[in-house]
Motif scaffolding. Structure first.
Motif, PDB file in Angstrom:
ATOM      1  N   HIS A  27       7.645   8.180 -30.360  1.00  0.00           N
ATOM      2  CA  HIS A  27       7.757   6.935 -31.139  1.00  0.00           C
ATOM      3  C   HIS A  27       7.001   7.112 -32.457  1.00  0.00           C
ATOM      4  CE1 HIS A  27       3.794   6.422 -29.145  1.00  0.00           C
ATOM      5  NE2 HIS A  27       3.467   5.834 -30.300  1.00  0.00           N
ATOM      6  N   ASN A  28       7.320   6.287 -33.421  1.00  0.00           N
ATOM      7  CA  ASN A  28       6.597   6.273 -34.701  1.00  0.00           C
ATOM      8  C   ASN A  28       6.437   4.815 -35.153  1.00  0.00           C
ATOM      9  OD1 ASN A  28       5.639   8.030 -37.138  1.00  0.00           O
ATOM     10  ND2 ASN A  28       6.811   6.361 -38.032  1.00  0.00           N
ATOM     11  N   ILE A  29       5.188   4.346 -35.162  1.00  0.00           N
ATOM     12  CA  ILE A  29       4.880   2.985 -35.622  1.00  0.00           C
ATOM     13  C   ILE A  29       4.158   3.111 -36.958  1.00  0.00           C
ATOM     14  CG2 ILE A  29       3.683   0.826 -35.096  1.00  0.00           C
ATOM     15  CD1 ILE A  29       3.855   1.611 -32.134  1.00  0.00           C
ATOM     16  N   ARG A  30       4.659   2.429 -37.978  1.00  0.00           N
ATOM     17  CA  ARG A  30       4.190   2.638 -39.349  1.00  0.00           C
ATOM     18  C   ARG A  30       3.676   1.346 -39.970  1.00  0.00           C
ATOM     19  NH1 ARG A  30       8.792   4.924 -42.603  1.00  0.00           N
ATOM     20  NH2 ARG A  30       7.997   6.890 -41.761  1.00  0.00           N
ATOM     21  N   ALA A  31       2.631   1.484 -40.808  1.00  0.00           N
ATOM     22  CA  ALA A  31       2.150   0.388 -41.652  1.00  0.00           C
ATOM     23  C   ALA A  31       1.587   1.008 -42.926  1.00  0.00           C
ATOM     24  CB  ALA A  31       1.081  -0.443 -40.955  1.00  0.00           C
ATOM     25  N   GLY A  32       1.871   0.374 -44.069  1.00  0.00           N
ATOM     26  CA  GLY A  32       1.383   0.934 -45.329  1.00  0.00           C
ATOM     27  C   GLY A  32       1.612  -0.008 -46.493  1.00  0.00           C
ATOM     28  N   LEU A  33       1.305   0.482 -47.687  1.00  0.00           N
ATOM     29  CA  LEU A  33       1.462  -0.278 -48.931  1.00  0.00           C
ATOM     30  C   LEU A  33       2.180   0.584 -49.966  1.00  0.00           C
ATOM     31  CD1 LEU A  33      -1.954  -2.120 -49.435  1.00  0.00           C
ATOM     32  CD2 LEU A  33       0.231  -3.167 -48.835  1.00  0.00           C
ATOM     33  N   ARG A  34       2.990  -0.098 -50.812  1.00  0.00           N
ATOM     34  CA  ARG A  34       3.674   0.551 -51.927  1.00  0.00           C
ATOM     35  C   ARG A  34       3.279  -0.115 -53.234  1.00  0.00           C
ATOM     36  NH1 ARG A  34       8.596   3.159 -51.516  1.00  0.00           N
ATOM     37  NH2 ARG A  34       9.416   2.014 -53.309  1.00  0.00           N
ATOM     38  N   LEU A  35       3.134   0.673 -54.282  1.00  0.00           N
ATOM     39  CA  LEU A  35       3.067   0.171 -55.652  1.00  0.00           C
ATOM     40  C   LEU A  35       4.349   0.589 -56.331  1.00  0.00           C
ATOM     41  CD1 LEU A  35      -0.606   0.994 -56.704  1.00  0.00           C
ATOM     42  CD2 LEU A  35       0.312  -1.196 -55.950  1.00  0.00           C
ATOM     43  N   GLU A  36       5.116  -0.398 -56.850  1.00  0.00           N
ATOM     44  CA  GLU A  36       6.450  -0.095 -57.382  1.00  0.00           C
ATOM     45  C   GLU A  36       6.650  -0.805 -58.713  1.00  0.00           C
ATOM     46  OE1 GLU A  36      11.125  -0.214 -55.902  1.00  0.00           O
ATOM     47  OE2 GLU A  36       9.500  -0.810 -54.545  1.00  0.00           O
ATOM     48  N   THR A  37       7.235  -0.103 -59.662  1.00  0.00           N
ATOM     49  CA  THR A  37       7.472  -0.689 -60.982  1.00  0.00           C
ATOM     50  C   THR A  37       8.567  -1.747 -60.908  1.00  0.00           C
ATOM     51  OG1 THR A  37       8.998   1.120 -61.492  1.00  0.00           O
ATOM     52  CG2 THR A  37       6.698   1.368 -62.216  1.00  0.00           C
ATOM     53  N   ASN A  38       8.754  -2.479 -62.018  1.00  0.00           N
ATOM     54  CA  ASN A  38       9.628  -3.650 -62.120  1.00  0.00           C
ATOM     55  C   ASN A  38      10.939  -3.490 -61.347  1.00  0.00           C
ATOM     56  OD1 ASN A  38      10.992  -5.940 -62.892  1.00  0.00           O
ATOM     57  ND2 ASN A  38      10.533  -5.719 -65.060  1.00  0.00           N
ATOM     58  N   VAL A  39      11.136  -4.344 -60.320  1.00  0.00           N
ATOM     59  CA  VAL A  39      12.306  -4.209 -59.441  1.00  0.00           C
ATOM     60  C   VAL A  39      13.587  -4.671 -60.105  1.00  0.00           C
ATOM     61  CG1 VAL A  39      10.900  -4.411 -57.371  1.00  0.00           C
ATOM     62  CG2 VAL A  39      11.868  -6.476 -58.389  1.00  0.00           C
ATOM     63  N   ARG A  40      13.514  -5.338 -61.259  1.00  0.00           N
ATOM     64  CA  ARG A  40      14.720  -5.746 -61.976  1.00  0.00           C
ATOM     65  C   ARG A  40      15.347  -4.572 -62.750  1.00  0.00           C
ATOM     66  NH1 ARG A  40      15.668 -11.073 -63.840  1.00  0.00           N
ATOM     67  NH2 ARG A  40      14.728 -12.659 -62.504  1.00  0.00           N
ATOM     68  N   LYS A  41      14.578  -3.537 -62.987  1.00  0.00           N
ATOM     69  CA  LYS A  41      15.079  -2.386 -63.723  1.00  0.00           C
ATOM     70  C   LYS A  41      15.941  -1.501 -62.817  1.00  0.00           C
ATOM     71  CE  LYS A  41      12.621  -3.222 -67.484  1.00  0.00           C
ATOM     72  NZ  LYS A  41      13.237  -3.484 -68.800  1.00  0.00           N
ATOM     73  N   PRO A  42      16.936  -0.786 -63.368  1.00  0.00           N
ATOM     74  CA  PRO A  42      17.774   0.080 -62.524  1.00  0.00           C
ATOM     75  C   PRO A  42      17.020   1.268 -61.952  1.00  0.00           C
ATOM     76  CG  PRO A  42      18.353   0.301 -64.847  1.00  0.00           C
ATOM     77  CD  PRO A  42      17.424  -0.864 -64.753  1.00  0.00           C
TER      78      PRO A  42
ATOM     79  N   PHE B 137       4.189  -4.547 -48.923  1.00  0.00           N
ATOM     80  CA  PHE B 137       3.770  -4.148 -47.575  1.00  0.00           C
ATOM     81  C   PHE B 137       4.941  -3.489 -46.858  1.00  0.00           C
ATOM     82  CE2 PHE B 137       3.952  -5.211 -43.054  1.00  0.00           C
ATOM     83  CZ  PHE B 137       2.822  -4.537 -42.598  1.00  0.00           C
ATOM     84  N   VAL B 138       4.656  -2.398 -46.134  1.00  0.00           N
ATOM     85  CA  VAL B 138       5.667  -1.668 -45.365  1.00  0.00           C
ATOM     86  C   VAL B 138       5.208  -1.630 -43.907  1.00  0.00           C
ATOM     87  CG1 VAL B 138       6.881   0.510 -45.068  1.00  0.00           C
ATOM     88  CG2 VAL B 138       6.217  -0.244 -47.359  1.00  0.00           C
ATOM     89  N   GLY B 139       6.094  -2.014 -42.995  1.00  0.00           N
ATOM     90  CA  GLY B 139       5.789  -1.924 -41.572  1.00  0.00           C
ATOM     91  C   GLY B 139       7.075  -1.701 -40.789  1.00  0.00           C
ATOM     92  N   GLY B 140       7.043  -0.789 -39.812  1.00  0.00           N
ATOM     93  CA  GLY B 140       8.272  -0.543 -39.072  1.00  0.00           C
ATOM     94  C   GLY B 140       8.060   0.322 -37.852  1.00  0.00           C
ATOM     95  N   ILE B 141       9.181   0.678 -37.214  1.00  0.00           N
ATOM     96  CA  ILE B 141       9.157   1.473 -35.988  1.00  0.00           C
ATOM     97  C   ILE B 141      10.341   2.422 -35.995  1.00  0.00           C
ATOM     98  CG2 ILE B 141      10.494  -0.213 -34.652  1.00  0.00           C
ATOM     99  CD1 ILE B 141       8.667   0.523 -32.246  1.00  0.00           C
ATOM    100  N   GLY B 142      10.164   3.594 -35.374  1.00  0.00           N
ATOM    101  CA  GLY B 142      11.244   4.563 -35.335  1.00  0.00           C
ATOM    102  C   GLY B 142      10.956   5.684 -34.362  1.00  0.00           C
ATOM    103  N   LEU B 143      11.688   6.791 -34.525  1.00  0.00           N
ATOM    104  CA  LEU B 143      11.551   7.951 -33.650  1.00  0.00           C
ATOM    105  C   LEU B 143      11.244   9.187 -34.482  1.00  0.00           C
ATOM    106  CD1 LEU B 143      14.531   7.430 -31.164  1.00  0.00           C
ATOM    107  CD2 LEU B 143      12.088   7.086 -30.703  1.00  0.00           C
ATOM    108  N   THR B 144      10.407  10.075 -33.920  1.00  0.00           N
ATOM    109  CA  THR B 144      10.055  11.345 -34.563  1.00  0.00           C
ATOM    110  C   THR B 144      10.443  12.490 -33.629  1.00  0.00           C
ATOM    111  OG1 THR B 144       8.211  10.386 -35.779  1.00  0.00           O
ATOM    112  CG2 THR B 144       8.167  12.763 -35.445  1.00  0.00           C
TER     113      THR B 144
END
Length: 379
Positions: A161-176, A122-129
């Protein structure tokens, strides 16, 4: 509670895939950092054709996971955005967004292990555009074309302002090295696309990413205790107990069996007398007496070849009512268990026209029968 357990198990099963023995060798994952570049597309939602609004987007980010579940990143993205009107045309402008995002690895949150082929994050955050290069929108607004609703058009720059919410699919985080797919929704100021909506503007992005992970720290598992082997004294095996002999048991059970009745009484033209078949009437009466819970339906019919539909309904009803009346008066049947109906000539149960001057009787009941069952049992 049960549904949550099933959902957690499904996420673990989806994310597990083929993993190596790294977790057992290095121990439990503690933390790591990463850098990532992304590229994809975005669409700024508005009341215009969506296929005209797709533009490219690029991003670079630096992140750190403090635990296998919780992390944060500094994310810089942007390139080009579009908006416009279906009947007047479209305009584009540039933007750049800087966001501080919270990252929650949902797979590690619900699964005991942290070594997965695929992770859901899950991704959620705030920032400036900051947006610029809005010359095309200003030219459209200045032209004063009919139908242009652009009271919020801006000139040189627009900070939002920029308010964000989303999802990521990411491969094995132990790999470099890792590959990701990220989809996010971003809420911006109403002036961002120069069109007046009286609500925040929405931008949806979808990006593929390539990341490099480094600085992995692991929590070593406690060494297994040393167990001294003690010579075992093997006791002699006990003698097997004699097996009980099987025996045959016979028992009687009772079960309900459906019983049905079907009788057909045929009449001459305009005839309603039910006395013409006394043997049949007796069978129906005996059925009601033998089965106290039984019910019968008596349905009258008339043929289409004679009379009119209105008269035929009358004749069919007279036949059914007369049949019931004879059952009750002459044979002592219970009137409350006999239902009559008239189909007139709307239904023709027989191909032969004359046979459709009839009454059809159907009954339903249940009887209890005894059945002997023989079984072989072992005590």
């Amino acid at each position: 509670m049960y549904k949550k357990q099933v959902l957690a198990a499904a996420i673990c099963l989806l994310a597990s895939g083929a993993v190596n023995a790294q977790e057992s060798e290095n121990g439990k994952l503690k933390s790591y950092s990463y850098v990532e570049v992304q590229g994809g597309g975005q669409i700024t939602l508005t009341d215009a054709k969506k296929d005209k609004l797709f533009t490219p987007v690029g991003a670079v980010s630096f992140g750190h996971y403090f635990t296998p579940v919780v992390g944060a990143r500094l994310h810089v993205s942007g390139w080009e955005a579009k908006s416009g009107f279906d009947n007047l045309g479209y305009y584009k402008y540039n933007y750049i967004t800087t966001n501080a995002d919270l990252l929650v690895n949902l797979t590690n949150l619900v699964c005991k292990k942290d070594n997965h082929f695929l992770n859901v994050i899950f991704v959620g955050g705030i920032g400036l555009t900051n947006a610029w290069g809005n010359d095309e929108a200003n030219a459209m607004a200045a032209a004063g074309k009919s139908g242009v609703n652009m009271p919020l058009v801006w000139d040189d720059n627009r900070l939002s302002h920029n308010i964000r919410a989303g999802l990521r699919l990411e491969t094995n985080v132990r790999k470099p090295f890792g590959v990701s797919l990220e989809v996010a929704a971003n809420s911006l100021d109403d002036r961002f696309n120069s069109k007046y909506n009286n609500t925040d503007d929405w931008m949806v992005t979808a990006s593929l990413g390539l990341s490099f992970r480094f600085g992995h720290k692991f929590r070593k598992a406690a060494p297994a205790p040393v167990v001294e082997k003690v010579a075992e004294v093997v006791a002699p095996a006990p003698k097997p107990e004699p097996k009980p002999e099987p025996r045959v048991v016979t028992r009687t059970i009772e079960k309900k069996v459906p019983v049905t009745l079907h009788e057909e009484r045929f009449y001459k033209i305009r005839e309603s007398d039910a006395e013409g078949n006394k043997a049949q009437m007796k069978r129906v009466a005996d059925f009601l007496k033998e089965y106290p819970a039984a019910t019968v339906t008596v349905v009258g019919y008339a043929d289409k070849g004679t009379g009119t539909p209105k008269l035929n309904v009358k004749y069919a009803k007279q036949r059914a009512d007369q049949y019931k009346e004879t059952l009750v008066k002459e044979y002592g049947a219970d009137a409350s268990r006999i239902v009559t109906d008239s189909k007139g000539d709307s239904v023709q149960p027989f191909e032969d026209n004359d046979k459709n001057r009839c009454v059809i009787v159907d009954g339903k009941a249940e009887k209890i029968v005894k059945e002997t069952i023989t079984e072989t049992v072992v005590d």
